[in-house]
Design an enzyme around this catalytic site. Structure first.
Site, PDB file in Angstrom:
ATOM      1  N   ILE A 147       0.874  -1.045   0.013  1.00 43.07           N
ATOM      2  CA  ILE A 147      -0.042   0.057  -0.025  1.00 43.07           C
ATOM      3  C   ILE A 147       0.912   1.303   0.138  1.00 43.07           C
ATOM      4  O   ILE A 147       1.767   1.370   0.912  1.00 43.07           O
ATOM      5  CB  ILE A 147      -0.807   0.214   1.177  1.00 43.07           C
ATOM      6  N   LEU A 148       0.877   2.142  -0.956  1.00 38.72           N
ATOM      7  CA  LEU A 148       1.538   3.522  -1.109  1.00 38.72           C
ATOM      8  C   LEU A 148       0.875   4.362  -0.145  1.00 38.72           C
ATOM      9  O   LEU A 148      -0.164   4.527   0.148  1.00 38.72           O
ATOM     10  CB  LEU A 148       1.449   3.892  -2.555  1.00 38.72           C
ATOM     11  N   ASN A 188      -3.020   2.046 -10.731  1.00 36.16           N
ATOM     12  CA  ASN A 188      -2.718   0.688 -10.444  1.00 36.16           C
ATOM     13  C   ASN A 188      -3.607  -0.433 -11.297  1.00 36.16           C
ATOM     14  O   ASN A 188      -4.552   0.105 -11.661  1.00 36.16           O
ATOM     15  CB  ASN A 188      -3.369   0.481  -8.993  1.00 36.16           C
ATOM     16  N   HIS A 193      -5.710  -4.023 -11.147  1.00 32.74           N
ATOM     17  CA  HIS A 193      -6.302  -4.799  -9.903  1.00 32.74           C
ATOM     18  C   HIS A 193      -6.950  -6.108 -10.584  1.00 32.74           C
ATOM     19  O   HIS A 193      -7.801  -5.801 -11.422  1.00 32.74           O
ATOM     20  CB  HIS A 193      -7.346  -4.167  -8.876  1.00 32.74           C
ATOM     21  N   ASP A 227      -5.576   6.273  -4.529  1.00 32.26           N
ATOM     22  CA  ASP A 227      -5.959   7.152  -3.415  1.00 32.26           C
ATOM     23  C   ASP A 227      -5.234   6.339  -2.236  1.00 32.26           C
ATOM     24  O   ASP A 227      -4.835   5.407  -2.274  1.00 32.26           O
ATOM     25  CB  ASP A 227      -7.038   7.666  -3.274  1.00 32.26           C
TER      26      ASP A 227
HETATM   27  C1  GRF Z   1      -1.854  -8.679 -11.709  1.00 32.39           C
HETATM   28  O1  GRF Z   1      -2.821  -9.723 -11.896  1.00 32.39           O
HETATM   29  C2  GRF Z   1      -1.924  -7.653 -10.616  1.00 32.39           C
HETATM   30  O2  GRF Z   1      -3.269  -6.997 -10.874  1.00 32.39           O
HETATM   31  C3  GRF Z   1      -1.982  -8.460  -9.426  1.00 32.39           C
HETATM   32  O3  GRF Z   1      -0.737  -9.298  -9.592  1.00 32.39           O
HETATM   33  C4  GRF Z   1      -0.652  -9.488 -10.853  1.00 32.39           C
HETATM   34  C5  GRF Z   1       0.780  -9.177 -11.270  1.00 32.39           C
HETATM   35  O4  GRF Z   1       1.087  -9.893 -12.374  1.00 32.39           O
HETATM   36  N1  GRF Z   1      -1.957  -7.512  -8.275  1.00 32.39           N
HETATM   37  P1  GRF Z   1       2.715  -9.605 -13.007  1.00 32.39           P
HETATM   38  O5  GRF Z   1       3.467  -9.305 -11.959  1.00 32.39           O
HETATM   39  O6  GRF Z   1       2.224  -8.356 -13.645  1.00 32.39           O
HETATM   40  O7  GRF Z   1       2.875 -10.880 -13.953  1.00 32.39           O
END
Ligand code: GRF
Length: 202
Positions: free
Chosen positions: A93-94, A106, A108, A140
């Site tokens: 968490i930043l 980001n 997700h 955020d």
């Molecule tokens: C992605 O699915 C990202 O959303 C999640 O972890 C994965 C990272 O994959 N938090 P990578 O390291 O870009 O292959």
């Protein structure tokens, strides 16, 4: 002029690789100038090194307080004067030192606000949803709560486990991240409350 991207990673870095690949074309409008991590010896950093990019690692455990880590990370990022910071599988968490200085995007692996947090794919499977997906959003001070920029749905299939579903999501996620970051670089963006619009003329 190309927008300067600093990309933050914690793992395999396939989203980073997608950005590196597309940014090789000057028409993309953005260039990765450095890659940062919260842990050493990960494939994400190796990808950056193979691309000839500078890297930095800032571990929380090397600091006495989370705030000190946040400040140190902000200083490292600032050295590369980014126009945009991309959190691409960065699993920390930043804090305010980073977020007050930089616009951070980001990615997700769920359709926020459903399934925030570090186990989004597992949580979606456990809930039994039939559709999940990925979200690219501004960061955020909450956990995956920032304004949504773009989302794509991905079906959950019978027999999926966390690995198969995450891999299906990641294929779509990489495309969405590349598209959104490129448009932000080329067209700009506007934020009004929780609404993000790409393009400054909208
Ligand atoms: C992605 O699915 C990202 O959303 C999640 O972890 C994965 C990272 O994959 N938090 P990578 O390291 O870009 O292959």
């Amino acid at each position: 002029m190309s927008s300067r991207l600093v990309v933050l990673v914690s793992g395999s870095g396939t989203n980073l690789q997608a950005l590196l690949d597309v940014a090789a074309d000057p028409a993309y409008g953005a260039t990765v100038v450095a890659v940062g991590a919260d842990r050493p010896a990960i494939e994400g950093l190796a990808r950056a090194e193979r691309a000839g990019l500078p890297t930095f690692t800032e571990r929380v455990s090397d600091h006495t307080a989370r705030e000190a880590w946040d400040s140190a990370l902000a200083e490292k990022i600032a050295e590369y004067k980014p126009d945009l910071v991309v959190s691409a599988g960065f699993m920390k968490i930043l804090g305010p030192a980073v977020l007050s200085r930089f616009t951070v995007v980001n990615t997700h692996p769920a359709l926020l606000p459903a399934f925030p947090g570090a186990h989004a794919v597992r949580d979606a499977l456990a809930y039994g949803v039939k559709v999940t997906g990925c979200t690219v959003h501004l960061v955020d001070d909450g956990v995956d709560t920032g304004p949504v920029i773009a989302q794509t749905a991905v079906p959950v299939e019978d027999g999926d486990d966390e690995a198969t579903l995450h891999e299906r999501i990641k294929v779509v996620e990489r495309g969405l991240l590349v598209e959104v970051v490129g448009r932000m670089a080329r067209e700009g963006w506007r934020v009004s409350g929780r609404t993000v619009r790409l393009g400054t003329t909208l």
